[in-house]
Motif scaffolding. Structure first.
Motif, short mmCIF file in Angstrom:
data_model
loop_
_atom_site.label_atom_id
_atom_site.label_comp_id
_atom_site.label_asym_id
_atom_site.label_seq_id
_atom_site.Cartn_x
_atom_site.Cartn_y
_atom_site.Cartn_z
N SER A 137 0.82 -1.21 0.00
CA SER A 137 0.00 0.00 0.00
C SER A 137 0.86 1.26 0.00
O SER A 137 2.01 1.26 0.43
CB SER A 137 -0.91 0.01 1.23
OG SER A 137 -1.60 -1.22 1.34
N ARG A 138 0.25 2.35 -0.46
CA ARG A 138 0.96 3.64 -0.44
C ARG A 138 1.04 4.22 0.96
O ARG A 138 1.87 5.09 1.24
CB ARG A 138 0.25 4.62 -1.36
CG ARG A 138 0.32 4.26 -2.83
CD ARG A 138 -0.03 5.46 -3.67
NE ARG A 138 -0.29 5.12 -5.05
CZ ARG A 138 -0.67 5.99 -5.97
NH1 ARG A 138 -0.85 7.27 -5.64
NH2 ARG A 138 -0.90 5.61 -7.21
N GLY A 139 0.15 3.81 1.81
CA GLY A 139 0.16 4.29 3.19
C GLY A 139 -0.66 3.37 4.06
O GLY A 139 -1.49 2.60 3.57
N THR A 140 -0.41 3.43 5.36
CA THR A 140 -1.12 2.60 6.33
C THR A 140 -1.88 3.49 7.30
O THR A 140 -1.29 4.38 7.92
CB THR A 140 -0.16 1.69 7.11
OG1 THR A 140 0.40 0.72 6.20
CG2 THR A 140 -0.88 0.95 8.23
N VAL A 141 -3.18 3.25 7.42
CA VAL A 141 -4.03 3.98 8.36
C VAL A 141 -4.33 3.08 9.55
O VAL A 141 -4.80 1.96 9.38
CB VAL A 141 -5.36 4.41 7.70
CG1 VAL A 141 -6.19 5.24 8.68
CG2 VAL A 141 -5.11 5.18 6.42
N VAL A 142 -4.04 3.57 10.76
CA VAL A 142 -4.36 2.84 11.97
C VAL A 142 -5.55 3.53 12.63
O VAL A 142 -5.49 4.71 12.96
CB VAL A 142 -3.17 2.80 12.95
CG1 VAL A 142 -3.51 1.94 14.16
CG2 VAL A 142 -1.92 2.27 12.25
#
Length: 379
Positions: A226-231
């Motif tokens: 992924s381009r980014g990880t959201v928590v």
């Protein structure tokens, strides 16, 4: 399916995910030579360092590569390896920890799904707040044609997959078991739907069961795809935080959604947000701003409701505030309360009346007509 696919499928049975010694050996010697050495009684290449060859060779009697490839083919899946046109090249950023290959099941190749993708992860014990926020976030990402990548687990992972599906988007479940194994059992229908419309993916061959170590290593694949990880929600000890830090190590965006400051389920997210290069977001648009194209995928700036008096110049604001809402007063009283000259007050009252902010009342007295002013009620 060529010989390299067969060799890598065989090696995927012998090594655990994230085996950097195996990765280094593959990089130097190639899959055919590594498999030949492991199938012989000779010493391992120096890249394996102090690894005991028995740890690999004990698995040589298991299912064959041909069996595994036939199993995934019967499921309508495929086995992709580095160099294939469907290989997601962002996994190459993992270096020697790159998967030997990927077992995929679903109509959307993971390479295609991961081109515009965001990982959404969090606690298995998600709260009502966390699952609601995750659902809204995933729906928003799907509506903007971004894929959602997660781990298929209970809690936030499940909410992310469901929200993406509900929004008509593509979702990818990265599993810590074979793509033919349903885990967790309570997600049998969800995983089946993902396999019908999106992608189930694993670096473990068919039939493999999950384990704690495999869950940990699975996180690096989620982060790399992924381009980014959201928590969304994560306690102080959480696999979601491992995914986020893997993403940071890979140069991906790390993003957190805050929760109540008293909630232990959000304590890990709040700690993450205090670290450098972690972004706080509250919507899908703000996530896309961080992972999308610079200067193009900008989120709208949030603002409170605009009132008509927000646009007044300072002098007019002082005059308007000097006009009471519950009674009428004359211009002299307004001038005194506003601390403004009579000429200024007269000009401001004319503008305020034109804008509907004050009402003029005229009464007849023995001295003639008297003008007074009352503030107008404005919603």
């Amino acid at each position: 399916m060529n010989e390299e696919h067969i060799a890598r499928a065989a090696l995927a049975r012998l090594a655990e995910p994230g085996d950097t010694a195996m990765g280094a050996a593959l990089r130097v010697h190639g899959p055919h030579e590594v498999l030949r050495v492991l199938q012989s009684d000779g010493p391992l290449p120096p890249e394996f360092r102090r690894r005991d060859p028995a740890g690999y060779r004990v698995r040589l009697g298991g299912p064959s590569a041909a069996d595994d490839l036939a199993t995934v083919a019967r499921l309508g899946g495929r086995f992709v390896i580095p160099g294939d046109r469907h290989w997601p090249t962002q996994l190459d950023d993992l270096g020697d920890a790159r998967p030997i290959g990927l077992w995929e099941r679903g109509p959307v190749p993971v390479r295609h799904a991961a081109l515009r993708s965001v990982a959404v992860v969090g606690s298995r014990a998600g709260t009502d707040y966390g699952t609601y926020v995750t659902d809204e976030l995933a729906r928003g990402l799907a509506g903007a044609r971004w894929s959602v990548v997660s781990g298929g687990a209970y809690g936030i992972d499940g909410a992310a997959h469901r929200g993406s599906l509900a929004g008509g988007g593509t979702t990818v479940a990265v599993l810590a078991c074979g793509v033919d194994v349903v885990y967790p059992r309570g997600h049998d229908r969800l995983l089946a739907r993902i396999g019908e419309t999106g992608t189930l993916v694993s670096e473990l061959p068919p039939g493999c069961s999950p384990s704690r170590v495999r869950f940990v290593e699975r996180n690096r694949v989620i982060a790399a795809l992924s381009r980014g990880t959201v928590v969304v929600e994560a306690a102080l000890r959480s696999g979601a935080l491992i995914t986020a830090r893997r993403a940071r190590d890979l140069g991906r965006s790390v993003i957190g959604i805050p929760g109540p400051v008293t909630a232990p389920q959000s304590a890990g997210v709040h700690q993450l947000l205090r670290e450098e290069d972690t972004y706080l977001v509250t919507s899908a648009a703000e996530v896309i701003e961080h992972v999308g194209l610079i200067g193009e995928d900008l989120a709208p700036r949030p603002s409170g409701p605009t009132r008509i008096w927000d646009q007044l110049p300072p002098e007019a604001t002082r005059v308007w505030e000097a006009v009471p809402p519950n009674r009428s007063v004359d211009a002299e009283t307004i001038a005194r309360d506003a601390g403004a000259a009579a000429q200024t007050v007269a000009a401001c009252l004319a503008d305020l009346e034109a804008g509907g902010l004050v009402t003029r009342e005229t009464t007849s007295t023995e001295q003639g007509e008297q003008r007074t002013w009352r503030r107008t009620t404005v919603n």
